[in-house]
Design a protein around this motif. Structure first.
Motif, short mmCIF file in Angstrom:
data_model
loop_
_atom_site.label_atom_id
_atom_site.label_comp_id
_atom_site.label_asym_id
_atom_site.label_seq_id
_atom_site.Cartn_x
_atom_site.Cartn_y
_atom_site.Cartn_z
N TYR A 43 4.59 6.81 11.23
CA TYR A 43 3.34 7.14 10.55
C TYR A 43 2.20 7.17 11.55
O TYR A 43 2.12 6.33 12.43
CB TYR A 43 2.94 6.08 9.51
N ASP A 87 9.73 -7.52 -3.13
CA ASP A 87 8.53 -7.85 -2.35
C ASP A 87 8.28 -9.34 -2.55
O ASP A 87 8.46 -9.85 -3.65
CB ASP A 87 7.34 -7.03 -2.86
N ASN A 88 7.84 -10.02 -1.49
CA ASN A 88 7.55 -11.45 -1.66
C ASN A 88 6.07 -11.69 -1.96
O ASN A 88 5.63 -12.83 -2.00
CB ASN A 88 7.99 -12.27 -0.43
N SER A 119 3.56 -11.38 -0.13
CA SER A 119 2.79 -12.03 0.94
C SER A 119 1.54 -11.21 1.25
O SER A 119 0.57 -11.73 1.76
CB SER A 119 3.64 -12.19 2.20
N ASN A 120 1.55 -9.91 0.94
CA ASN A 120 0.35 -9.10 1.18
C ASN A 120 0.11 -8.10 0.04
O ASN A 120 -0.37 -7.00 0.26
CB ASN A 120 0.49 -8.36 2.52
N SER A 121 0.47 -8.49 -1.17
CA SER A 121 0.24 -7.59 -2.31
C SER A 121 0.27 -8.41 -3.59
O SER A 121 0.56 -9.61 -3.55
CB SER A 121 1.30 -6.48 -2.34
N TYR A 128 0.82 -1.22 0.00
CA TYR A 128 0.00 0.00 0.00
C TYR A 128 0.87 1.28 0.00
O TYR A 128 0.86 2.05 -0.97
CB TYR A 128 -0.92 -0.06 1.22
N ILE A 129 1.61 1.50 1.04
CA ILE A 129 2.39 2.76 1.12
C ILE A 129 3.58 2.70 0.15
O ILE A 129 3.92 3.70 -0.50
CB ILE A 129 2.87 3.01 2.57
N ASP A 174 11.83 -13.36 -0.47
CA ASP A 174 11.60 -13.08 0.95
C ASP A 174 12.86 -12.48 1.57
O ASP A 174 13.92 -13.12 1.57
CB ASP A 174 11.24 -14.42 1.63
N LEU A 175 12.74 -11.28 2.08
CA LEU A 175 13.90 -10.60 2.68
C LEU A 175 14.34 -11.26 3.99
O LEU A 175 15.42 -10.96 4.50
CB LEU A 175 13.59 -9.12 2.91
N LYS A 206 1.89 -6.43 9.25
CA LYS A 206 1.38 -5.26 9.99
C LYS A 206 0.04 -5.46 10.70
O LYS A 206 -0.53 -4.48 11.18
CB LYS A 206 1.27 -4.08 9.03
N TYR A 247 3.33 -6.86 17.11
CA TYR A 247 3.60 -6.00 15.95
C TYR A 247 4.23 -4.68 16.40
O TYR A 247 5.28 -4.27 15.89
CB TYR A 247 2.31 -5.72 15.16
N LYS A 258 8.27 -2.80 15.90
CA LYS A 258 8.68 -1.44 15.49
C LYS A 258 9.63 -0.85 16.53
O LYS A 258 10.64 -0.21 16.19
CB LYS A 258 7.45 -0.54 15.32
N ASN A 318 9.66 -12.37 10.80
CA ASN A 318 9.57 -11.67 9.51
C ASN A 318 10.11 -10.23 9.64
O ASN A 318 10.97 -9.80 8.87
CB ASN A 318 8.12 -11.63 9.02
N PHE A 373 9.88 -0.81 3.71
CA PHE A 373 8.48 -0.95 4.11
C PHE A 373 8.12 -2.39 4.48
O PHE A 373 7.16 -2.61 5.21
CB PHE A 373 7.55 -0.57 2.93
N ALA A 374 8.86 -3.36 3.89
CA ALA A 374 8.41 -4.76 3.98
C ALA A 374 8.30 -5.22 5.42
O ALA A 374 9.28 -5.22 6.16
CB ALA A 374 9.40 -5.66 3.22
N1 LIG Z 1 -0.69 1.07 6.88
C1 LIG Z 1 -0.56 1.52 8.11
O1 LIG Z 1 -1.55 1.87 8.76
C2 LIG Z 1 0.82 1.64 8.75
C3 LIG Z 1 0.97 2.45 9.90
C4 LIG Z 1 2.23 2.54 10.48
C5 LIG Z 1 3.32 1.84 9.95
N2 LIG Z 1 3.12 1.04 8.85
C6 LIG Z 1 4.27 0.30 8.31
O2 LIG Z 1 4.49 0.71 6.97
C7 LIG Z 1 5.02 -0.38 6.21
C8 LIG Z 1 4.18 -0.55 4.96
O3 LIG Z 1 2.83 -0.77 5.32
P1 LIG Z 1 1.68 -1.00 4.26
O4 LIG Z 1 0.42 -0.51 4.87
O5 LIG Z 1 2.11 -0.51 2.95
O6 LIG Z 1 1.64 -2.61 4.28
P2 LIG Z 1 1.48 -3.64 3.07
O7 LIG Z 1 1.22 -4.97 3.70
O8 LIG Z 1 0.52 -3.14 2.07
O9 LIG Z 1 2.95 -3.61 2.42
C9 LIG Z 1 4.02 -4.35 2.95
C10 LIG Z 1 4.62 -5.15 1.80
O10 LIG Z 1 5.76 -5.88 2.28
C11 LIG Z 1 5.73 -7.17 1.71
N3 LIG Z 1 6.50 -8.05 2.63
C12 LIG Z 1 6.20 -8.38 3.91
N4 LIG Z 1 7.16 -9.15 4.42
C13 LIG Z 1 8.09 -9.33 3.45
C14 LIG Z 1 9.32 -10.05 3.37
N5 LIG Z 1 9.78 -10.77 4.39
N6 LIG Z 1 10.03 -10.00 2.21
C15 LIG Z 1 9.57 -9.29 1.15
N7 LIG Z 1 8.41 -8.60 1.17
C16 LIG Z 1 7.68 -8.62 2.31
C17 LIG Z 1 4.27 -7.53 1.55
O11 LIG Z 1 4.02 -8.48 0.53
C18 LIG Z 1 3.65 -6.17 1.21
O12 LIG Z 1 3.58 -5.97 -0.19
C19 LIG Z 1 5.03 -1.58 7.14
O13 LIG Z 1 6.33 -1.69 7.69
C20 LIG Z 1 4.03 -1.20 8.21
O14 LIG Z 1 4.30 -1.84 9.43
C21 LIG Z 1 1.90 0.94 8.23
#
Ligand SMILES: NC(=O)c1ccc[n+]([C@@H]2O[C@H](COP(=O)([O-])OP(=O)(O)OC[C@H]3O[C@@H](n4cnc5c(N)ncnc54)[C@H](O)[C@@H]3O)[C@@H](O)[C@H]2O)c1
Length: 341
Positions: free
Chosen positions: A177, A31-32, A34-36, A11-12, A58-59, A85, A150, A154, A100, A81-82
């Protein structure tokens, strides 16, 4: 100037890739999925005209991570970002979250040190403040004991970063954030939670589109003007732009400390009912919701003191709540229309 965006199809991350490309950076995504979804890369290309280089692995796998960095030794900065969450899931599966989120970070740091990559922007969260004693909450507020595994990942990540910085040339900006919502104006990328959304706005839009029957509002007896919990909602594109500013600050050697922390919020608090009213106004739809008991672990109210990030980064969130909810609704409609074709 090559930037690695981990979690760049998320997302972000996806919104940040767009802003980076539009400012002339070359972007590499890991990106792996896992959530996109991989299709996000196509959507990014539709917006910017440039297809970012994408590698799926996978990182948390140290061999793959170091092999990747050996090939991309010319990376100038990493935006990490990965991570997983979902707060509730982290309570049920703490080891999954610790492994993770922390192992990925440590693998990246190892590879950065080995390849002399010095600049890291880290996705942190306002969850580190818990329920702050003073509002708005500034970067100097004490870190409270985390409410969930979670949140703890952080806090521990920020500690790992501070310790690593002392013993290496790495410098880090941790961005805390507040509550990112909304979607890109093109409605080509947006928030796409897999399964039942944990966050308010995707739950609202999925209820309005008919995917969910009813929205539950958790508690109307908080000590707030309308009794519902208050958060600082920030448009995801405003948030994405702050990452471009942060990475530029590092590359241009403008950091004042090797570890800097910035709040990313608007400085305004809105209640759950405020967000629902805004959605109803911009969509012209009545939302089916009911008030239920408070949810364990939710704080009553939190919003950012954004003075330091506004002054020091020269960045300010510009989008209002109605623009945020309208863009989220536009994205939900566009995405559902696309998948139903
Ligand atoms: N969305 C929120 O409300 C929010 C608030 C504060 C902090 N954050 C942080 O911001 C970051 C991005 O959040 P988001 O909302 O975009 O989440 P998201 O789940 O949409 O994006 C995270 C991406 O990381 C990938 N990923 C996860 N583990 C991985 C790994 N081991 N190897 C490779 N890829 C991996 C997922 O497939 C996903 O595409 C995260 O670290 C989250 O904790 C998000």
């Amino acid at each position: 100037m090559k930037i690695l965006v981990t979690g760049g199809t998320g997302y972000i991350g996806s919104h940040t890739v767009v802003e980076l490309q539009q400012q002339g950076f070359e972007v590499v995504i890991v990106d792996n999925l896992s959530n996109s979804q991989a299709g996000v890369v196509d959507s990014i290309k539709k917006i910017t005209g440039i297809r970012p280089h994408f590698e799926q692995f996978d990182l948390a796998n140290s061999d793959k991570t170091s092999e990747f960095f050996r090939r991309h030794y010319d990376i100038k900065g990493v935006i990490h970002f990965a991570a997983f969450k979902a707060v509730g899931e982290s309570v049920e599966k703490p080891l999954l979250y610790y492994r993770n989120n922390l192992v990925s970070l440590m693998n990246i740091l190892d590879s950065m040190i080995a390849n002399n990559v010095q600049n890291l922007v880290f996705s942190s969260s306002c969850t580190v403040y818990g329920q702050p004693d003073e509002l708005p909450v500034s970067e100097n507020a004490p870190i409270k004991k985390a409410e969930s595994p979670y949140g703890n990942t952080k806090q521990i990540s920020e500690e790992i970063l501070q310790d690593t910085i002392r013993s290496s040339k790495i410098q880090t900006i941790a961005l805390r954030y507040f509550n990112p919502i909304g979607a890109h104006e093109t409605a080509l990328i947006g928030e796409l939670p897999l399964g039942i959304p944990n966050n308010l706005v995707p739950f609202i839009t999925q209820t309005a589109i008919g995917l969910r029957q009813q929205l539950s509002v958790f508690g109307d007896n908080y000590n707030t003007p309308d009794g519902t919990a208050i958060r600082d909602y920030i448009h995801v594109v405003d948030l994405a732009k702050a990452h471009v500013v942060a990475v530029t600050r590092m590359i241009e050697d403008k950091m004042k400390e090797p570890f800097e922390v910035f709040n990313l919020g608007t400085g305004n608090g809105y209640s759950v009912l405020d967000v629902i009213k805004s959605f109803e106004k911009v969509s012209g739809q009545k939302l089916n919701y009911k008030i239920v008991d408070r949810r364990a672990g939710d704080v009553e109210k939190v919003w950012a003191d954004s003075t330091f990030s506004n002054e020091e980064l020269g960045w300010k969130a510009s989008k209002e709540l109605d623009e945020m909810t309208a863009s989220a609704w536009k994205w939900e409609k566009a995405y559902r229309a696309k998948v139903s074709q």
